[in-house]
Structure formats: C-alpha cells, structure tokens
Design a protein around this motif. Structure first.
Motif, mmCIF file in Angstrom:
data_model
loop_
_atom_site.group_PDB
_atom_site.id
_atom_site.type_symbol
_atom_site.label_atom_id
_atom_site.label_comp_id
_atom_site.label_asym_id
_atom_site.label_seq_id
_atom_site.Cartn_x
_atom_site.Cartn_y
_atom_site.Cartn_z
ATOM 1 N N PHE A 195 0.813 -1.225 0.000
ATOM 2 C CA PHE A 195 0.000 0.000 0.000
ATOM 3 C C PHE A 195 0.843 1.270 0.000
ATOM 4 O O PHE A 195 0.314 2.358 -0.141
ATOM 5 N N GLY A 196 2.135 1.134 0.226
ATOM 6 C CA GLY A 196 3.025 2.298 0.166
ATOM 7 C C GLY A 196 2.913 3.181 1.394
ATOM 8 O O GLY A 196 1.962 3.097 2.169
ATOM 9 N N ALA A 197 3.929 4.008 1.585
ATOM 10 C CA ALA A 197 3.930 4.966 2.704
ATOM 11 C C ALA A 197 4.720 6.184 2.245
ATOM 12 O O ALA A 197 5.762 6.035 1.617
ATOM 13 N N PRO A 198 4.222 7.386 2.558
ATOM 14 C CA PRO A 198 4.907 8.583 2.068
ATOM 15 C C PRO A 198 6.079 8.992 2.945
ATOM 16 O O PRO A 198 6.740 9.978 2.653
ATOM 17 N N MET A 199 6.302 8.235 4.059
ATOM 18 C CA MET A 199 7.288 8.749 5.016
ATOM 19 C C MET A 199 8.180 7.637 5.563
ATOM 20 O O MET A 199 7.850 6.445 5.494
ATOM 21 N N VAL A 209 1.576 4.899 12.344
ATOM 22 C CA VAL A 209 0.480 5.808 12.703
ATOM 23 C C VAL A 209 -0.391 5.170 13.787
ATOM 24 O O VAL A 209 -0.903 4.063 13.621
ATOM 25 N N GLY A 210 -0.542 5.860 14.907
ATOM 26 C CA GLY A 210 -1.368 5.347 16.004
ATOM 27 C C GLY A 210 -0.594 4.394 16.914
ATOM 28 O O GLY A 210 -1.079 4.047 17.989
ATOM 29 N N GLY A 211 0.580 3.953 16.491
ATOM 30 C CA GLY A 211 1.391 3.042 17.319
ATOM 31 C C GLY A 211 0.619 1.801 17.715
ATOM 32 O O GLY A 211 0.624 1.395 18.872
ATOM 33 N N VAL A 212 -0.049 1.179 16.720
ATOM 34 C CA VAL A 212 -0.924 0.050 17.054
ATOM 35 C C VAL A 212 -0.363 -1.303 16.627
ATOM 36 O O VAL A 212 -0.976 -2.333 16.888
ATOM 37 N N GLY A 213 0.810 -1.318 15.988
ATOM 38 C CA GLY A 213 1.323 -2.556 15.387
ATOM 39 C C GLY A 213 1.543 -3.670 16.397
ATOM 40 O O GLY A 213 1.177 -4.821 16.163
ATOM 41 N N ILE A 214 2.132 -3.327 17.546
ATOM 42 C CA ILE A 214 2.420 -4.350 18.557
ATOM 43 C C ILE A 214 1.101 -4.946 19.050
ATOM 44 O O ILE A 214 0.963 -6.159 19.219
ATOM 45 N N ILE A 256 -5.435 6.576 5.314
ATOM 46 C CA ILE A 256 -6.130 7.880 5.174
ATOM 47 C C ILE A 256 -5.297 8.954 5.868
ATOM 48 O O ILE A 256 -5.051 10.031 5.326
ATOM 49 N N ILE A 257 -4.830 8.649 7.081
ATOM 50 C CA ILE A 257 -4.028 9.654 7.820
ATOM 51 C C ILE A 257 -2.705 9.911 7.094
ATOM 52 O O ILE A 257 -2.273 11.051 6.945
ATOM 53 N N GLN A 258 -2.074 8.839 6.610
ATOM 54 C CA GLN A 258 -0.814 9.016 5.864
ATOM 55 C C GLN A 258 -1.017 9.929 4.658
ATOM 56 O O GLN A 258 -0.227 10.836 4.408
ATOM 57 N N ASN A 259 -2.095 9.651 3.893
ATOM 58 C CA ASN A 259 -2.268 10.370 2.627
ATOM 59 C C ASN A 259 -2.880 11.750 2.808
ATOM 60 O O ASN A 259 -2.527 12.686 2.102
ATOM 61 N N ARG A 260 -3.815 11.880 3.766
ATOM 62 C CA ARG A 260 -4.519 13.169 3.883
ATOM 63 C C ARG A 260 -3.834 14.132 4.827
ATOM 64 O O ARG A 260 -4.019 15.340 4.703
#
Ligand SMILES: Cc1cc2nc3c(=O)[nH]c(=O)nc-3n(C[C@H](O)[C@H](O)[C@H](O)COP(=O)(O)OP(=O)(O)OC[C@H]3O[C@@H](n4cnc5c(N)ncnc54)[C@H](O)[C@@H]3O)c2cc1C
Length: 421
Positions: free
Chosen positions: A182-186, A299-304, A352-356
C-alpha cells in the motif's frame, strides 16, 4: 548433519506476535518452539507502547500485577500541536478497561517477561540466535523449517510453522505468499534527547510546515521521531547536522538546550515505513501473523497490539487442533477470517491519515490550517474518546480462551520438564 527436533508448533520470530503465541500455546499444553534470530531483544526502536487492550490480555492471563512491577510510564492521553493549535488527540481515561492508559515500556522488557512467563510451562522452548533460513515441504504442504544456530544447522519437523518474523519475513517469502503493497509517504528518524524534570510529561506530536515531530517520554530521556518524506534522508544529511539540530530545536523549543547532544548522524537511526498485507495468510502447514501477515504503519502506534491480538486469536482457534495433531487448512483459514477485517480497517485508517495529513504536512512550504476533524477534536473534548477507542482497544478485541493445561494432559516426555534440543 543438522540436528532434528519435532514439535507440535514452531514459531519463526520472537517479537510480540511470536512470543505471545508461544506463551499461550504452551499454557494450553502444546509443545512449541520459538526461534529468534537475534541473541537478545535489544534492537532498533520499534515501539514501546502497550495499549489498554494488551494490558487487559495480561490481566486475563493473571500476569498484569507482576508485569506492571516492571518500570514503565503511564500515558492517559496523547497530545498534539498542529501549527499553533494545541489539542488532545486521544483520551484513554474513559475506556471500559482495567488500565485506562498506554504503558510505555521498553519492548525488550515486555518480550523478556513473556519468555519468563512461557518458561513456567514445560512445553515452551525458545532458541535465541536461531535464524530461520528455509521451509521444508512435502507433497505441497509445509512440514517443517531449517534454521541456523551457533551450534550448527537445525531441522524442525512440525505440523504447523507460524511465520511471526516481522515485515521482512523470510517465512512468507519462502512460502510464496503474495503480498499487497500500500506504500507509505514517510520514513522516521529516531534518536534520543535527554529529559529534564521540568519538561512536559505527556507524549507530544508536533505538525509544522513540512515537518512532523514526535516525542515520547521515556523517563530520563525523550524518544524522538522525526518524520521525513520517504527517501529524503540523503537530502537532509546533505543539508548538514546543524540545520537538522535547528529544525529539532524549532519543533521542541523546551529541548533546544539539548540538541547539541546530536554530535553526528550515528545515533540518528532511519526506520523505513512500509504498509502491506498478505492476500492469503496461510498454506497447508503454515500460517503468518503479525507484521509478517500485515506490516503496519507507525500511525497510532498500534502494530504491537495488533500483533498480540493476532496471537491470541491464533491460540484460541488452533490450540485444540494442534494438541490433537490435526491442523487443517480450514483451521488456518479461520484465523485469517477472524483477523483480516480488523487489520483491513486499521490499515485503511492509517492510509487515510498518511495520505490526507502526513503527506500534505510533509509537502508544505507554507503554514497549513489544521484539518476540520482535528479542529473538531480540539473544540469538542468528548470526541477524543473515538481515537482513544480506536488506538487503545482497536477493532474486534480478542480475549484468551486457551485453557491452562494441567500436568495430566501432557505427554510423558513433557511431564518431567522441557526436552532438550
Ligand atoms: C518506525 C516504526 C515505529 C513503530 N512504532 C510503533 C509503536 O510505537 N507502537 C506499536 O505498537 N507499533 C509500532 N510499530 C509497529 C511495530 O513495530 C510492529 O507492528 C510490531 O513489532 C509487529 O510485531 P511482530 O511480532 O509481528 O513483528 P516484529 O516485532 O518485527 O518481530 C519479528 C521478530 O522476528 C525476528 N526474525 C526476523 N527474521 C527472522 C528469522 N529469519 N529467523 C528468526 N527470527 C527472525 C526478528 O528479529 C523479530 O524479533 C512501529 C513500526 C515502525 C517501522
């Protein structure tokens, strides 16, 4: 000749997903081996956030009280500053959980704790410095894996290999599972700055012209995340360290007296961000969970926390078939069916947060007005409960349903203790 061992489940990767799954299966009397390629859990910063959903699981396992004796910081809210607008993004104090805060704890403490808890069960084994290198297949099914250990090669025969080896998973590559990117801009530059007693206590996110900066309170230091446009590290380094220090000082004026601690680029670590998901998480004899099945954006630090939820769902659905020695593809499909939806929703919100928001902020040369949703959050405090729920509890929470196995259920070889490799 490689050493050979047989277990009911072999987990590649001792991160949050792998260690939690190992613990839960061992509690239920499944003989489980976790292989971790590093010699210890000390590694580049990958998030130290344990959310209310994870703390609730620790409580449900009867481990919370002991766990919270380890040093940690309690964070009941997350604040941000967008241009001149300061506001609380998420307020966890209303969540219907035992712990209404995010606990910040070094990930190595968390993982060591899980290993220690797992070691109470005779069917639990962990091997550090054990790098999984390949899968063993027979007639189209995965029947084991190969690993390299300091003592030499190891072959593990097992009805189920679990790939919990993170977003660069060798298991998913060897299994030929197809990945949707999905890609990431950062990307994120991580480094530390010392912390003073009079500094603010809450974690802080700062959005400014072309810059995003995060500061996490780690007691005597700040864990700082400087978000940069993907692939722009070369340009930033070319502009020089003094300019980088100046940018940090502008974003966090209270820490301006400490930016000189960055004497060279060595302590500034680049962590690349990737967001992807497997189309199918399993094959006969193999299942991927956690980042190996779906690399999460920070984003949101939810991965763990998502990785932990995957582990709990996997243990709930598979402990019985594993113990009975009859794990079918249909059983593995149930894990994906249970966890794909929460993963998709979470990744969609992150994208959405990454892109917007993130892309727009990083691309700006002039001041940017805060998005409408953020202005609403700043004005209407009760709205902060929504991001708090999303971040703190996530979508479709899992609760451990695995039994605590008594000695009577164990095979004779496990009753007296863990078999040696
Ligand atoms: C910059 C950044 C910041 C982040 N911040 C946060 C945060 O604040 N909070 C949060 O919740 N999430 C955060 N995340 C996401 C989080 O790190 C992951 O989602 C989470 O760690 C996934 O857990 P896991 O167990 O699936 O994989 P991992 O944590 O990646 O664990 C995989 C394990 O497998 C081991 N391994 C790899 N290959 C092999 C092999 N061949 N053989 C044996 N072992 C192997 C690795 O050494 C590792 O221990 C962040 C991610 C990034 C990139």
């Amino acid at each position: 000749m490689p050493g050979t061992i047989s277990v009911q489940c072999c987990i590649a990767g001792g991160g949050p997903a792998g260690m939690m799954l190992g613990l839960l299966l061992a509690r239920a009397g499944v003989s489980v081996l976790v292989l971790e390629k590093h010699a210890d859990f000390l590694r580049d910063f990958r998030g130290d956030t344990l959310h209310p959903s994870t703390l609730e699981i620790m409580h449900e396992l009867g481990l919370l009280e002991r766990f919270l004796r380890l040093p940690h910081q309690k964070v009941p809210r997350i604040n941000a500053r967008f241009g001149e607008l300061e506001f609380t993004v998420a307020d966890f104090s209303h969540l219907p959980t035992r712990c209404r805060y995010v606990a910040f704890m070094p990930q190595w403490d968390f993982l060591n704790f899980l290993v220690e808890a797992g070691s109470q069960h005779p069917t639990f084994q962990v091997r550090m410095s054990a790098e999984v290198t390949n899968l063993i297949e027979d007639g189209g099914s995965v029947v084991g894996l190969c690993a390299e250990m300091p003592s030499g090669p190891l072959e593990v025969r097992t009805p189920l290999v679990v790939g919990a080896d993170g977003r660069h998973s060798i298991v998913r590559t060897c299994a030929g599972l197809s990945v949707e990117e999905f890609g990431a801009p950062m990307d994120v530059l991580w480094f530390r700055l010392s912390r003073k007693a009079e500094d603010p206590a809450d974690p802080m996110g700062r959005f400014d012209v072309g810059r995003i900066f995060i500061m996490l309170n780690r007691g005597d230091y700040w864990q700082c995340g400087f978000v940069i446009a993907k692939g722009s590290l070369g340009d930033i380094r070319a502009q020089g360290l003094p300019l980088f220090r100046e940018s940090v000082a502008k974003l966090a004026p209270f820490a301006a007296d400490r930016v000189h601690e960055l004497q060279d680029w060595e302590p500034v670590k680049l962590l690349t961000v990737q967001v992807d998901r497997l189309r199918q998480w399993y094959r006969s004899g193999l299942l991927c969970i956690g980042d190996a099945a779906h690399a999460m954006s920070p984003v949101g630090g939810v991965g763990i926390n998502l990785a932990i939820q995957d582990a709990v769902a996997t243990a709930n659905l598979l402990w019985q078939p594993l113990r009975d020695g009859r794990v079918t593809e249909a059983d593995l499909a149930k894990v994906q069916a249970r966890r794909a939806w929460p993963t998709q929703i979470t990744q969609r919100v992150q994208l959405i947060i990454q892109n917007r928001v993130i892309s727009r902020v990083l691309g700006r040369k002039t001041p940017l007005a805060p998005p409408y949703a953020l202005r609403l959050l700043a004005r209407l405090p009760f709205l902060r409960r929504i991001p708090a729920r999303m971040i703190g509890l996530g979508v479709r929470r899992e609760h451990p349903r695995t039994p605590l196995c008594t000695q009577a259920y164990l095979s004779p070889e496990h009753r007296s203790g863990t078999p040696a490799l």
